[in-house]
Scaffold this active site. Sequence first.
Site, PDB file in Angstrom:
ATOM      1  N   ARG A 117       0.849  -1.189   0.000  1.00 34.86           N
ATOM      2  CA  ARG A 117       0.000   0.000   0.000  1.00 34.86           C
ATOM      3  C   ARG A 117       0.886   1.241   0.000  1.00 34.86           C
ATOM      4  NH1 ARG A 117      -2.010   0.954   6.075  1.00 34.86           N
ATOM      5  NH2 ARG A 117      -0.002   0.764   7.079  1.00 34.86           N
ATOM      6  N   GLU A 156      -3.376   6.463   6.557  1.00 37.73           N
ATOM      7  CA  GLU A 156      -2.106   6.316   7.275  1.00 37.73           C
ATOM      8  C   GLU A 156      -0.919   6.833   6.460  1.00 37.73           C
ATOM      9  OE1 GLU A 156      -3.082   2.654  10.343  1.00 37.73           O
ATOM     10  OE2 GLU A 156      -1.869   2.205   8.557  1.00 37.73           O
ATOM     11  N   GLU A 314      -9.039   3.594  14.083  1.00 42.13           N
ATOM     12  CA  GLU A 314      -8.740   2.160  14.013  1.00 42.13           C
ATOM     13  C   GLU A 314      -8.128   1.691  15.317  1.00 42.13           C
ATOM     14  OE1 GLU A 314      -6.212   0.746  10.915  1.00 42.13           O
ATOM     15  OE2 GLU A 314      -7.139   1.986   9.354  1.00 42.13           O
TER      16      GLU A 314
END
Length: 669
Positions: A117, A156, A314
């Site tokens: 990612r 993030e 999260e």
Amino acid sequence: MTWSHSDNAWPTNGLSYGGDYNPEQWDRDTWREDMRLMKAAGVTMVSLGIFSWGLLEVGEGHYDWESMDEIVDLLGEHGIAIDMATPTAAPPAWLLDKHPEILPVDQDMQQHWPGARLGWCPSSPTFRTYAKSIVRAVAERYGNRGHVVMWHASNEYGGGNARCYCDVSQDAFRQWLSAKYGSIDALNEAWGSAFWGHTFRSFDQVTAPRGNDAKNPARVLDYDRFSSDALLDVFLMEREILKEVTPELPVTTNFMVGAEPDVVNYARWAPHMDIVANDHYTRSPDPCPQQDVAFSGDRMRAMTTDRRPWLLMEHSTSAVNWQPRNRAKEPGEMIRNSISHVAHGSDGAMFFQWRASRSGAEQFHSAMVPHAGEDSDLFREVCRLGGYLERLAPVVGSRTSAPRVGILFDDESGWSLSKGIKPCNELKYGRAVRDWHHAFWTGNESIEVASPWQDFADYEVLVVPALYVVEDEVAERISQFALGGGTVVITYLSGIVTPDSAVRLGGYPGAFRDLLGAWCEEFRPLQAGETFTLDNGWTGADWTELVRVADAEIVARYTGGALDGRAAVTRRTLDGGGRVYYVSAGLDRASIGNLVRQELGIRANGLPEGLEVAARENGEERFTFYINHSRDEMGIPAHGHDLITGEDVSHTLTIPGGDVRVLRTPISA
């Protein structure tokens, strides 16, 4: 109209509860099953579309909205709000195939391969062009849906691309340096470039700090700063588009704030967030994970404006999948973690993710719906937490009052101490800060973990642990805090270098030498396994110093060894009643606790060991959270209305082992 945190209600009715939802991993029958289970669990909001770029833009400029439209409609039909993500965290395969140059490059000039990612360089103009296009397309498609209540920009930032060393990044770094210093002579002066003959004649000669050789620490620190700014610029690019299309919706992104230095300087980013949000995960080897939860909350709260609520975007229901040994949480631990985050200022408890994946890199990461399905202890606990959060709806919007204790935390000091050549290259900045937090947290003292540039005038006690990099202005404000009657504790490795990483001369800690009335003439780091004992019984390891006392009292001295009889901890009392302590020794956690109790007046509050207590207020009512981290039932004197059980408490509050209670009382009570 521009969304303002001060003028608008929280995006959800009551506390936000849910998690990342990735329906693309499942068939449509599972989607309908998800809706039933979400309602059973009390889910109020999901984060949607975080990794959906390649599913939405199936080829350059070619969009397929059918599946996303269907799931957006389905969530709306079931009354579930959407925190809609821009999918820029996951560039699609067609984009990486066409423009592989956007992939990040590590400091050894190895380009990342596709498949992870955040596979993009933040300085890449090509990436930014494509990112702008998909952000606008998503905003225009879904921004007008009534149950889309918030934007979740990317995911993030820095979690995979915090530092890119490619040629494009290097050119951007040169431009950043030119803007900061104005002239190459000013850069040479700031960096001390004359050492090793590294004087530059133009900014074009400056390179990114590639490779693993010894590097100029000022150059490395500036690259860390530049990298944080480059990622922030990408966020601001996305935010500008989202605000243009939907000015009424709040925009945020999920930080990764814990007890270690952040990959980027999130505290500098916070003013750009409509709602400050965080992802937090406990560590399996941590002997006190509940304190890590409190620490992160105390940091997040300090990043908000006027201690406004933030959002836990999260955390995990049980085990994660990315640690060497992934510990499953004990029964009730997930509820205690969640309620602790709320107690420390979050107006919600969100998870990664809703349903545990069958495939992919995170297939063994816990989720709200585990692989075992709804007939599991974990899902029953998820439902129980949903019930708790629903009953805690009155807490929304309340804030913590000004804490007594402030602890300074600085990412730049953490970055600097962890890189390059230092007197001891094994010290952990995060541990040093957290040890001091632990001493106050165990006494249920109100704490805030603030950045050095923030206002700390309201605190009674200010702890400055390992503030290695310090500006003159910050050092002066710390001095004024003490001169005004406050108590300051300064530890070893504080005030050592300027923001340009130049050592402050005249004895350590240079920035605080005059204030302390004591100074160190030589560091004496200990070797692995070596320990020390002080004359009052305090003990420690890792770090000692040869300290000279000019105008201070000696609180504790070394016993034995080369430093026998020399000062380890000093105290200076100022004319205005303030006190300044210098802790030059690497005290262990127990000894720090003794110092806090014996020297700082932080006394035991009479509560049972293992009980965490924190409070929030809304001007009229106080909400006191009682979190029982032990397995034993506790009974304490208290009164108020228990929001968890719905019962009125007049004399004794009973908190079952491993459970939580929240009392609502009028402020006047």
